[in-house]
Write a protein that holds these residues in place. Structure first.
Motif, PDB file in Angstrom:
ATOM      1  N   ARG A  72       2.697  10.960  19.661  1.00  0.00           N
ATOM      2  CA  ARG A  72       3.765   9.970  19.564  1.00  0.00           C
ATOM      3  C   ARG A  72       5.113  10.674  19.496  1.00  0.00           C
ATOM      4  N   ASP A  73       6.128   9.975  19.957  1.00  0.00           N
ATOM      5  CA  ASP A  73       7.501  10.433  19.869  1.00  0.00           C
ATOM      6  C   ASP A  73       8.285   9.322  19.184  1.00  0.00           C
ATOM      7  N   ASN A  74       8.542   9.479  17.900  1.00  0.00           N
ATOM      8  CA  ASN A  74       9.198   8.417  17.148  1.00  0.00           C
ATOM      9  C   ASN A  74      10.659   8.223  17.582  1.00  0.00           C
ATOM     10  N   ALA A  75      11.257   9.244  18.139  1.00  0.00           N
ATOM     11  CA  ALA A  75      12.633   9.111  18.636  1.00  0.00           C
ATOM     12  C   ALA A  75      12.687   8.227  19.877  1.00  0.00           C
ATOM     13  N   LYS A  76      11.583   8.198  20.620  1.00  0.00           N
ATOM     14  CA  LYS A  76      11.509   7.388  21.846  1.00  0.00           C
ATOM     15  C   LYS A  76      10.702   6.112  21.654  1.00  0.00           C
ATOM     16  N   ASN A  77      10.222   5.880  20.428  1.00  0.00           N
ATOM     17  CA  ASN A  77       9.413   4.688  20.136  1.00  0.00           C
ATOM     18  C   ASN A  77       8.232   4.561  21.101  1.00  0.00           C
ATOM     19  N   THR A  78       7.556   5.667  21.321  1.00  0.00           N
ATOM     20  CA  THR A  78       6.489   5.690  22.314  1.00  0.00           C
ATOM     21  C   THR A  78       5.283   6.460  21.794  1.00  0.00           C
ATOM     22  N   VAL A  79       4.104   5.938  22.103  1.00  0.00           N
ATOM     23  CA  VAL A  79       2.852   6.640  21.829  1.00  0.00           C
ATOM     24  C   VAL A  79       2.177   6.906  23.170  1.00  0.00           C
ATOM     25  N   TYR A  80       1.491   8.034  23.245  1.00  0.00           N
ATOM     26  CA  TYR A  80       0.875   8.477  24.489  1.00  0.00           C
ATOM     27  C   TYR A  80      -0.625   8.678  24.311  1.00  0.00           C
ATOM     28  N   LEU A  81      -1.334   8.617  25.417  1.00  0.00           N
ATOM     29  CA  LEU A  81      -2.740   8.986  25.444  1.00  0.00           C
ATOM     30  C   LEU A  81      -2.959   9.833  26.689  1.00  0.00           C
ATOM     31  N   GLN A  82      -3.111  11.130  26.484  1.00  0.00           N
ATOM     32  CA  GLN A  82      -3.419  12.036  27.577  1.00  0.00           C
ATOM     33  C   GLN A  82      -4.925  12.064  27.758  1.00  0.00           C
ATOM     34  N   MET A  83      -5.375  11.741  28.959  1.00  0.00           N
ATOM     35  CA  MET A  83      -6.806  11.638  29.230  1.00  0.00           C
ATOM     36  C   MET A  83      -7.169  12.658  30.297  1.00  0.00           C
ATOM     37  N   ASN A  84      -8.001  13.610  29.933  1.00  0.00           N
ATOM     38  CA  ASN A  84      -8.458  14.651  30.860  1.00  0.00           C
ATOM     39  C   ASN A  84      -9.960  14.540  31.071  1.00  0.00           C
ATOM     40  N   SER A  85     -10.442  15.197  32.114  1.00  0.00           N
ATOM     41  CA  SER A  85     -11.879  15.212  32.420  1.00  0.00           C
ATOM     42  C   SER A  85     -12.450  13.803  32.400  1.00  0.00           C
ATOM     43  N   LEU A  86     -11.793  12.910  33.090  1.00  0.00           N
ATOM     44  CA  LEU A  86     -12.197  11.507  33.061  1.00  0.00           C
ATOM     45  C   LEU A  86     -13.552  11.295  33.699  1.00  0.00           C
ATOM     46  N   LYS A  87     -14.282  10.341  33.141  1.00  0.00           N
ATOM     47  CA  LYS A  87     -15.614   9.995  33.595  1.00  0.00           C
ATOM     48  C   LYS A  87     -15.625   8.523  34.022  1.00  0.00           C
ATOM     49  N   SER A  88     -16.621   8.155  34.810  1.00  0.00           N
ATOM     50  CA  SER A  88     -16.703   6.761  35.248  1.00  0.00           C
ATOM     51  C   SER A  88     -16.823   5.815  34.060  1.00  0.00           C
ATOM     52  N   GLU A  89     -17.450   6.271  33.004  1.00  0.00           N
ATOM     53  CA  GLU A  89     -17.617   5.420  31.818  1.00  0.00           C
ATOM     54  C   GLU A  89     -16.326   5.220  31.034  1.00  0.00           C
ATOM     55  N   ASP A  90     -15.263   5.907  31.422  1.00  0.00           N
ATOM     56  CA  ASP A  90     -13.957   5.681  30.799  1.00  0.00           C
ATOM     57  C   ASP A  90     -13.233   4.490  31.444  1.00  0.00           C
ATOM     58  N   THR A  91     -13.791   3.950  32.499  1.00  0.00           N
ATOM     59  CA  THR A  91     -13.181   2.804  33.162  1.00  0.00           C
ATOM     60  C   THR A  91     -13.099   1.615  32.215  1.00  0.00           C
ATOM     61  N   ALA A  92     -11.894   1.088  32.032  1.00  0.00           N
ATOM     62  CA  ALA A  92     -11.669  -0.018  31.097  1.00  0.00           C
ATOM     63  C   ALA A  92     -10.201  -0.414  31.152  1.00  0.00           C
ATOM     64  N   VAL A  93      -9.900  -1.513  30.485  1.00  0.00           N
ATOM     65  CA  VAL A  93      -8.511  -1.839  30.176  1.00  0.00           C
ATOM     66  C   VAL A  93      -8.187  -1.168  28.856  1.00  0.00           C
ATOM     67  N   TYR A  94      -7.092  -0.421  28.848  1.00  0.00           N
ATOM     68  CA  TYR A  94      -6.677   0.310  27.654  1.00  0.00           C
ATOM     69  C   TYR A  94      -5.525  -0.412  26.976  1.00  0.00           C
ATOM     70  N   TYR A  95      -5.658  -0.574  25.659  1.00  0.00           N
ATOM     71  CA  TYR A  95      -4.665  -1.284  24.870  1.00  0.00           C
ATOM     72  C   TYR A  95      -4.096  -0.371  23.788  1.00  0.00           C
ATOM     73  N   CYS A  96      -2.804  -0.456  23.551  1.00  0.00           N
ATOM     74  CA  CYS A  96      -2.264   0.187  22.362  1.00  0.00           C
ATOM     75  C   CYS A  96      -2.045  -0.877  21.291  1.00  0.00           C
ATOM     76  N   ALA A  97      -2.054  -0.434  20.055  1.00  0.00           N
ATOM     77  CA  ALA A  97      -1.945  -1.346  18.938  1.00  0.00           C
ATOM     78  C   ALA A  97      -1.185  -0.685  17.801  1.00  0.00           C
ATOM     79  N   ALA A  98      -0.523  -1.505  16.992  1.00  0.00           N
ATOM     80  CA  ALA A  98       0.234  -1.030  15.836  1.00  0.00           C
ATOM     81  C   ALA A  98      -0.315  -1.666  14.581  1.00  0.00           C
ATOM     82  N   GLY A  99      -0.449  -0.859  13.536  1.00  0.00           N
ATOM     83  CA  GLY A  99      -0.974  -1.384  12.287  1.00  0.00           C
ATOM     84  C   GLY A  99      -0.503  -0.589  11.099  1.00  0.00           C
ATOM     85  N   ARG A 100      -1.118  -0.856   9.971  1.00  0.00           N
ATOM     86  CA  ARG A 100      -0.706  -0.221   8.718  1.00  0.00           C
ATOM     87  C   ARG A 100      -1.660   0.867   8.248  1.00  0.00           C
TER      88      ARG A 100
END
Length: 122
Positions: A72-100
């Motif tokens: 995450r970069d709090n100065a840019k208000n952004t969270v990232y997900l770097q995904m390497n070595s992707l597999k077919s089973e990683d196929t999905a809709v990806y959601y980010c979420a905020a919580g406590r």
């Protein structure tokens, strides 16, 4: 209130990489724990990764450990997900979420983005 918008999804071949971004607008981004979840067709939403407010603590699902990195970069208000070595089973809709809380339970997250599709071709 926090508004979350994911981007960076797409079609990639198995073994390839993608970087997802989630931009936040609204109340203080740095006060939230951030998480990534995914949902494949016909399956329940599943936990992928979470990161604490400072970015110094992360936790991953076993299925992605060693391949995905959340940051995450709090100065840019952004969270990232770097995904390497992707597999077919990683196929999905990806959601980010905020919580406590740093948790893998999706019910514990208060705000959600609209999702971004990741498709991995084999």
């Amino acid at each position: 209130q926090v508004q979350l918008v994911e981007s960076g999804g797409g079609l990639v071949q198995a073994g390839g990489s993608l970087r997802l971004s989630c931009a936040a607008a609204g109340r203080s981004f740095s006060s939230y724990v951030m998480g990534w979840f995914r949902q494949a067709p016909g399956k329940e939403r599943e936990f992928v990764a979470t990161i604490n407010r400072s970015g110094l603590s992360t936790y991953y699902a076993d299925s992605v450990k060693g391949r995905f990195t959340i940051s995450r970069d709090n100065a840019k208000n952004t969270v990232y997900l770097q995904m390497n070595s992707l597999k077919s089973e990683d196929t999905a809709v990806y959601y980010c979420a905020a919580g406590r809380y740093e948790t893998g339970y999706h019910d514990e997250y208060d705000y959600w983005g609209q999702g971004t599709q990741v498709t991995v071709s084999s």
